[in-house]
Design a protein around this motif. Structure first.
Motif, mmCIF file in Angstrom:
data_model
loop_
_atom_site.group_PDB
_atom_site.id
_atom_site.type_symbol
_atom_site.label_atom_id
_atom_site.label_comp_id
_atom_site.label_asym_id
_atom_site.label_seq_id
_atom_site.Cartn_x
_atom_site.Cartn_y
_atom_site.Cartn_z
ATOM 1 N N PRO A 1 40.272 53.215 52.291
ATOM 2 C CA PRO A 1 39.563 53.194 50.829
ATOM 3 C C PRO A 1 39.321 51.653 50.341
ATOM 4 N N VAL A 2 38.159 51.639 49.520
ATOM 5 C CA VAL A 2 37.576 50.439 49.230
ATOM 6 C C VAL A 2 37.285 50.629 47.783
ATOM 7 N N TRP A 3 37.723 49.769 47.029
ATOM 8 C CA TRP A 3 37.296 49.721 45.521
ATOM 9 C C TRP A 3 36.437 48.607 45.028
ATOM 10 N N GLY A 4 35.480 48.583 44.265
ATOM 11 C CA GLY A 4 34.724 47.532 44.016
ATOM 12 C C GLY A 4 33.807 47.455 42.775
ATOM 13 N N ALA A 5 33.319 46.590 42.006
ATOM 14 C CA ALA A 5 32.295 46.423 41.197
ATOM 15 C C ALA A 5 31.733 44.977 41.110
ATOM 16 N N SER A 6 30.486 45.066 40.246
ATOM 17 C CA SER A 6 29.696 43.874 39.793
ATOM 18 C C SER A 6 30.434 43.381 38.320
ATOM 19 N N LEU A 7 30.975 42.305 38.259
ATOM 20 C CA LEU A 7 31.826 41.961 37.216
ATOM 21 C C LEU A 7 31.057 40.798 36.464
ATOM 22 N N ALA A 8 31.591 40.266 35.278
ATOM 23 C CA ALA A 8 31.441 39.113 34.710
ATOM 24 C C ALA A 8 32.903 38.364 34.903
ATOM 25 N N TRP A 9 32.787 37.272 35.678
ATOM 26 C CA TRP A 9 34.097 36.634 35.990
ATOM 27 C C TRP A 9 33.960 35.421 35.273
ATOM 28 N N PRO A 10 35.255 35.123 34.410
ATOM 29 C CA PRO A 10 35.468 33.973 33.390
ATOM 30 C C PRO A 10 35.152 32.612 34.448
ATOM 31 N N GLY A 11 34.131 31.992 34.208
ATOM 32 C CA GLY A 11 33.862 30.593 34.726
ATOM 33 C C GLY A 11 32.883 30.711 35.790
ATOM 34 N N ALA A 12 32.406 31.901 36.295
ATOM 35 C CA ALA A 12 31.757 31.925 37.551
ATOM 36 C C ALA A 12 30.419 32.949 37.176
ATOM 37 N N GLY A 13 30.194 33.387 36.023
ATOM 38 C CA GLY A 13 29.170 34.335 35.873
ATOM 39 C C GLY A 13 29.285 35.674 36.485
ATOM 40 N N SER A 14 28.620 36.164 37.040
ATOM 41 C CA SER A 14 28.380 37.587 37.659
ATOM 42 C C SER A 14 28.759 37.357 39.139
ATOM 43 N N VAL A 15 29.550 38.238 39.375
ATOM 44 C CA VAL A 15 30.317 38.211 40.708
ATOM 45 C C VAL A 15 30.397 39.672 41.560
ATOM 46 N N GLN A 16 30.581 40.034 42.478
ATOM 47 C CA GLN A 16 30.974 41.297 43.133
ATOM 48 C C GLN A 16 32.270 41.029 43.425
ATOM 49 N N MET A 17 33.284 42.060 43.470
ATOM 50 C CA MET A 17 34.613 41.974 43.893
ATOM 51 C C MET A 17 34.869 43.359 44.466
ATOM 52 N N VAL A 18 35.677 43.240 45.749
ATOM 53 C CA VAL A 18 36.061 44.531 46.377
ATOM 54 C C VAL A 18 37.458 44.159 46.853
ATOM 55 N N LEU A 19 37.948 45.384 46.745
ATOM 56 C CA LEU A 19 39.743 45.517 47.084
ATOM 57 C C LEU A 19 39.821 46.603 48.148
ATOM 58 N N LEU A 20 40.796 46.109 49.271
ATOM 59 C CA LEU A 20 40.995 47.053 49.891
ATOM 60 C C LEU A 20 42.322 46.776 50.445
ATOM 61 N N PRO A 21 42.970 48.013 50.897
ATOM 62 C CA PRO A 21 44.542 47.918 51.276
ATOM 63 C C PRO A 21 44.663 47.024 52.511
ATOM 64 N N LEU A 22 45.795 46.097 52.506
ATOM 65 C CA LEU A 22 45.986 45.545 53.678
ATOM 66 C C LEU A 22 46.994 45.945 54.747
ATOM 67 N N ARG A 23 48.125 46.142 54.044
ATOM 68 C CA ARG A 23 49.535 46.686 54.497
ATOM 69 C C ARG A 23 50.068 47.671 53.347
ATOM 70 N N GLN A 24 51.019 48.085 53.598
ATOM 71 C CA GLN A 24 51.974 49.007 52.680
ATOM 72 C C GLN A 24 51.825 48.546 51.330
ATOM 73 N N ASN A 25 52.340 47.350 51.168
ATOM 74 C CA ASN A 25 52.630 46.653 49.580
ATOM 75 C C ASN A 25 51.561 45.513 49.641
ATOM 76 N N ALA A 26 50.193 45.613 50.137
ATOM 77 C CA ALA A 26 49.405 44.443 49.803
ATOM 78 C C ALA A 26 47.976 45.087 49.919
ATOM 79 N N TYR A 27 47.014 44.071 49.419
ATOM 80 C CA TYR A 27 45.567 44.335 49.502
ATOM 81 C C TYR A 27 44.864 43.027 49.694
ATOM 82 N N THR A 28 43.764 43.347 50.290
ATOM 83 C CA THR A 28 42.989 41.976 50.497
ATOM 84 C C THR A 28 41.794 42.248 49.573
ATOM 85 N N GLY A 29 40.964 41.037 49.308
ATOM 86 C CA GLY A 29 39.759 41.472 48.364
ATOM 87 C C GLY A 29 38.704 40.167 48.634
ATOM 88 N N PHE A 30 37.672 40.476 48.019
ATOM 89 C CA PHE A 30 36.604 39.545 48.151
ATOM 90 C C PHE A 30 35.975 39.248 46.953
#
Length: 183
Positions: free
Chosen positions: A113-142
């Motif tokens: 699974p992947v979760w994501g969105a285009s967001l207004a990030w404080p101090g960076a303006g418009s960004v894209q963020m995605v989140l993916l499971p990395l292990r049983q108790n962790a995620y990685t994101g970009f």
């Protein structure tokens, strides 16, 4: 950077509710673990940020709510999971899709699974963020931003907090004696 990475945000679709027990929820320690800045065809590695932050991840209808530094972000499930996104990690320390598959023991990227969105990030303006499971108790994101003719990509790791970080170090033998365990 491959344009298809950014194309995923045009295809964000809500899916069925995420069951609370499917993926780890709660408090996470967050670190920026890798990144780069690209201007034209030239990539420059971003120094690893040794600072940590705290994030709270909760289930919401169709996705995840991520609260970092008091800012609440809503990420929605992306149809077809990891198979829906591509990114050019060549020449960098960023995880590749095949790395994520191997860490999760999945043969097909559609099952990740992947979760994501285009967001207004404080101090960076418009960004894209995605989140993916990395292990049983962790995620990685970009986190991807595009300031002034550049592409800035930061890879994050979210590790589940499982107890106080200031717990005293134990030698083990005194603890075993108190518990009545022979050493």
């Amino acid at each position: 950077m491959n344009r298809s990475f950014f194309a995923i945000f045009a295809f964000l679709q809500l899916t069925a509710s995420l069951a609370a027990g499917d993926w780890p929820l709660g408090a996470f320690e967050v670190r920026n673990t890798a990144g780069f800045v690209q201007e034209g065809d030239v990539r420059r590695t971003i120094a690893v940020d040794r600072n940590t932050g705290t994030a709270e991840i909760a289930a919401i209808e169709g996705g995840l709510s991520v609260t970092i530094g008091g800012t609440q972000l809503h990420l929605f499930r992306i149809e077809e999971g990891l198979a829906s996104i591509e990114w050019d990690a060549s020449g960098t320390n960023l995880l590749h899709g095949i790395d994520i598959q191997a860490l999760l023991g999945e043969e097909t990227p559609q099952n990740i699974p992947v979760w994501g969105a285009s967001l207004a990030w404080p101090g960076a303006g418009s960004v894209q963020m995605v989140l993916l499971p990395l292990r049983q108790n962790a995620y990685t994101g970009f986190l991807v931003s595009r300031p002034a003719d550049q592409i800035v990509v930061r890879q994050m790791e979210f590790r589940k907090i499982s107890g106080p970080s200031n717990r005293p170090v134990s030698s083990g033998s005194a603890d075993r004696r108190r518990a009545g365990i022979a050493g």
